[in-house]
Design a protein around this motif. Sequence first.
Motif, PDB file in Angstrom:
ATOM      1  N   THR A   1       0.633  -1.055   0.322  1.00  0.00           N
ATOM      2  CA  THR A   1       0.398  -0.119  -0.205  1.00  0.00           C
ATOM      3  C   THR A   1       1.349   0.965   0.121  1.00  0.00           C
ATOM      4  OG1 THR A   1      -1.722  -1.250   1.628  1.00  0.00           O
ATOM      5  CG2 THR A   1      -1.681   1.031   0.972  1.00  0.00           C
TER       6      THR A   1
ATOM      7  N   GLN B   1       1.077   4.330  -3.690  1.00  0.00           N
ATOM      8  CA  GLN B   1       0.441   5.360  -3.313  1.00  0.00           C
ATOM      9  C   GLN B   1       0.573   6.262  -4.108  1.00  0.00           C
ATOM     10  OE1 GLN B   1      -0.585   5.517   0.796  1.00  0.00           O
ATOM     11  NE2 GLN B   1      -2.306   4.816   0.645  1.00  0.00           N
TER      12      GLN B   1
ATOM     13  N   GLU C   1      -5.749  -6.540  -6.660  1.00  0.00           N
ATOM     14  CA  GLU C   1      -6.578  -6.598  -7.525  1.00  0.00           C
ATOM     15  C   GLU C   1      -7.576  -5.766  -6.363  1.00  0.00           C
ATOM     16  OE1 GLU C   1      -9.143  -8.748  -9.932  1.00  0.00           O
ATOM     17  OE2 GLU C   1      -8.419  -7.091 -11.458  1.00  0.00           O
ATOM     18  N   ARG C   2      -7.977  -6.172  -5.926  1.00  0.00           N
ATOM     19  CA  ARG C   2      -8.385  -5.482  -4.610  1.00  0.00           C
ATOM     20  C   ARG C   2      -7.828  -4.958  -3.751  1.00  0.00           C
ATOM     21  NH1 ARG C   2     -10.890 -10.290  -0.157  1.00  0.00           N
ATOM     22  NH2 ARG C   2     -11.389  -7.722   0.815  1.00  0.00           N
ATOM     23  N   LEU C   3      -7.234  -4.768  -3.571  1.00  0.00           N
ATOM     24  CA  LEU C   3      -6.102  -3.241  -3.036  1.00  0.00           C
ATOM     25  C   LEU C   3      -5.894  -2.248  -3.486  1.00  0.00           C
ATOM     26  CD1 LEU C   3      -4.527  -2.169  -0.819  1.00  0.00           C
ATOM     27  CD2 LEU C   3      -2.138  -3.165  -2.021  1.00  0.00           C
TER      28      LEU C   3
ATOM     29  N   LYS D   1      -8.225  -1.573  -6.583  1.00  0.00           N
ATOM     30  CA  LYS D   1      -9.637  -0.878  -6.928  1.00  0.00           C
ATOM     31  C   LYS D   1      -9.867  -0.191  -5.386  1.00  0.00           C
ATOM     32  CE  LYS D   1     -11.855  -4.622 -10.279  1.00  0.00           C
ATOM     33  NZ  LYS D   1     -12.698  -5.841  -9.975  1.00  0.00           N
ATOM     34  N   THR D   2      -9.625  -0.639  -4.800  1.00  0.00           N
ATOM     35  CA  THR D   2      -9.726   0.636  -3.166  1.00  0.00           C
ATOM     36  C   THR D   2      -8.983   1.344  -3.340  1.00  0.00           C
ATOM     37  OG1 THR D   2     -10.245  -1.858  -2.193  1.00  0.00           O
ATOM     38  CG2 THR D   2      -9.948   0.105  -1.147  1.00  0.00           C
ATOM     39  N   LEU D   3      -7.950   1.314  -3.780  1.00  0.00           N
ATOM     40  CA  LEU D   3      -7.232   2.865  -4.109  1.00  0.00           C
ATOM     41  C   LEU D   3      -7.329   3.480  -5.039  1.00  0.00           C
ATOM     42  CD1 LEU D   3      -3.979   1.023  -2.340  1.00  0.00           C
ATOM     43  CD2 LEU D   3      -5.502   2.745  -1.599  1.00  0.00           C
ATOM     44  N   GLY D   4      -7.576   2.578  -6.053  1.00  0.00           N
ATOM     45  CA  GLY D   4      -8.553   3.666  -7.194  1.00  0.00           C
ATOM     46  C   GLY D   4      -6.978   3.893  -7.962  1.00  0.00           C
TER      47      GLY D   4
END
Lengths: 278, 127
Positions: free
Chosen positions: A172, A176, A199-201, A203-206
């Motif tokens: 993460t 960023q 992939e989920r991470l 998508k969460t972070l856009g």
Amino acid sequence: MNIAVLSGKGGAGKTFVAVNLTMVVPHALYVDADVEEPDGRFFFPADNLEAKDVTVGVPVVDPHLCTGCRKCVDFCRFHALSFINGAVRTFPKLCHACGGCMLVCPEGAITECRKPVGRIRAGRYFDHRLLFGELIPGEQTGVPVIEELLADIGEVEHAIIDCPPGAGCPVTACVQATDYCLVVMEPTRFGVHDFIATERLLKTLGKPYGVILNKSTSASTPGGQYCIDNALPVLARIPYDPAIASIHSEGKLVVEENEAQGHNFIDLRERLQKEVGR
Amino acid sequence: MRIAMPVEFTSPSPANEVAENFARAQTFVICETESEKCEIVKNSAQNTTSGAGVKAAQIIIDQDADAVIARRIGENAFDIFKEAHLPVYKAEYVTVEENLAAFSRETLPLYVSPSPKGYRKRRGRPV
């Protein structure tokens, strides 16, 4: 643009992609942010590396000011503080250096002392600047080293960031600071499983992302199928080829040793520019 | 004396087994050697992501225990007990009762160093 090279599963080929991609992008900065297992250095025989320590602030408790209210002990979710025999004892190895104990202490009894947790080496290889992050073995988290690495990038046209595997805090922290994420997928079921977590991470972070299928045998792999089913951009396929693995395992750059892969990585660069430009 | 042992049960019974691991046990049983009364204390460190040993040792200290009997003891918990002058004995028998009896006979060995690293309690395993 800053490109993060990620993978869900370890051993998918992040460093392989990152070091070779760096070589085909003129003046690109290579950042080894996989600080727990930094192996980018093996591919750039750069001498005269400049090294600096990365430190974090760990708590020191003044026993004369401490009233034994235990607010710091109760606050620390990493259990880096305990209250024994009427005094606070600290466990710097467990400390994530969040500074929370200093904030919650009503007596101002806690100050910080700097503790080294890793180092950053800087160097050059032809027209490429290189930054290598390293975590001291046994330390709790690589995030402070990663944050300092990313701060050291400064103003550059292109940076290729070789990230840690998985989908946790270190990943993460890396993602960023990036414009685009290249996720290296081993097209096995195991690889797909771990890819989905990353992939989920993202998508969460856009964050926009594309896939590189490494060790690719044919179109009918679980990984290839996943990309088709989910309409994911596959920016490159790297064949499952002992010749490629052998070059890489000797610490050599495959773009310099294997003509087909040289072209493959230049194509990847072109596709990447289109993807990032979209 | 108050003797603490890690267990996997929520109601005290002398027939309970001593848990495999200290810091990741579900509960602690604290036995009074004089009155032979036992009470159960929840181990809130059980599912913590890090520093379970520190937290679990803190719970035991806060319960005013005088000694600990365990099958395994991690480095952090060992250090805390050492600093708090709380002796840690090696559980050589299966149940709480047997270990307590051995403790009273003064036949349980004392831990002089922590157990080797790398032990994690497996989830979902029958207790």
